[in-house]
Design a protein around this motif. Structure first.
Motif, PDB file in Angstrom:
ATOM      1  N   ASP A   1      25.608  16.631  -2.817  1.00 48.49           N
ATOM      2  CA  ASP A   1      25.054  18.125  -2.973  1.00 48.49           C
ATOM      3  C   ASP A   1      24.396  18.825  -1.680  1.00 48.49           C
ATOM      4  O   ASP A   1      23.956  19.874  -1.942  1.00 48.49           O
TER       5      ASP A   1
ATOM      6  N   GLU B   1      24.247  25.066  -4.291  1.00 50.20           N
ATOM      7  CA  GLU B   1      23.484  25.663  -5.534  1.00 50.20           C
ATOM      8  C   GLU B   1      24.215  24.939  -6.804  1.00 50.20           C
ATOM      9  O   GLU B   1      23.690  24.732  -7.769  1.00 50.20           O
ATOM     10  N   GLN B   2      25.824  24.782  -6.668  1.00 48.69           N
ATOM     11  CA  GLN B   2      26.456  24.171  -7.722  1.00 48.69           C
ATOM     12  C   GLN B   2      27.290  23.426  -7.061  1.00 48.69           C
ATOM     13  O   GLN B   2      28.207  23.767  -6.229  1.00 48.69           O
TER      14      GLN B   2
END
Length: 116
Positions: free
Chosen positions: A52, A72-73
């Motif tokens: 991530d 962020e996602q």
């Protein structure tokens, strides 16, 4: 990464990297694991274990630049390298797809209509 010259190689390290590493640690990985010179003008990409976060290392005249991106996602997909390789080489279009969440293995190149 707007200053990257056209056609510069982009090396994506396919093994997760300890993100406590900075300039010197990542330069060591470029030299020892990827077998490249950090001053070649290539862009070197690294991903953490959770996939991530992304770090990019690039040499410009005058010094190294280090970018850090936190998603962020979701996560990024790491492409499969050969059994004896720790990286893959991608181009700028594949980089944009990869950062956008497109799986590079499933992306296909379209057939050209006319020969150039």
């Amino acid at each position: 990464m707007t200053g990257l010259p056209q056609g510069s190689p982009i090396f994506l390290c396919t093994t997760p990297v300890d993100f406590r590493k900075g300039f010197d640690g990542l330069t060591g990985i470029v030299t020892s694991q990827l077998g490249q010179s950090v001053t070649s003008g290539s862009l070197f990409l690294f991903v953490n274990r959770r996939r991530d976060r992304i770090k990019a290392l690039w040499w410009e005249t005058g010094g190294l630049t280090l970018w850090y991106r936190r998603l962020e996602q979701g996560t990024v997909e790491l492409p499969k390298a050969g059994s004896d390789q720790t990286h893959v080489t991608i181009d700028a279009v594949e980089l944009a797809k990869w950062l956008g969440g497109v799986d590079l293995a499933s992306a296909r190149v379209r057939r050209k209509r006319m020969a150039a």
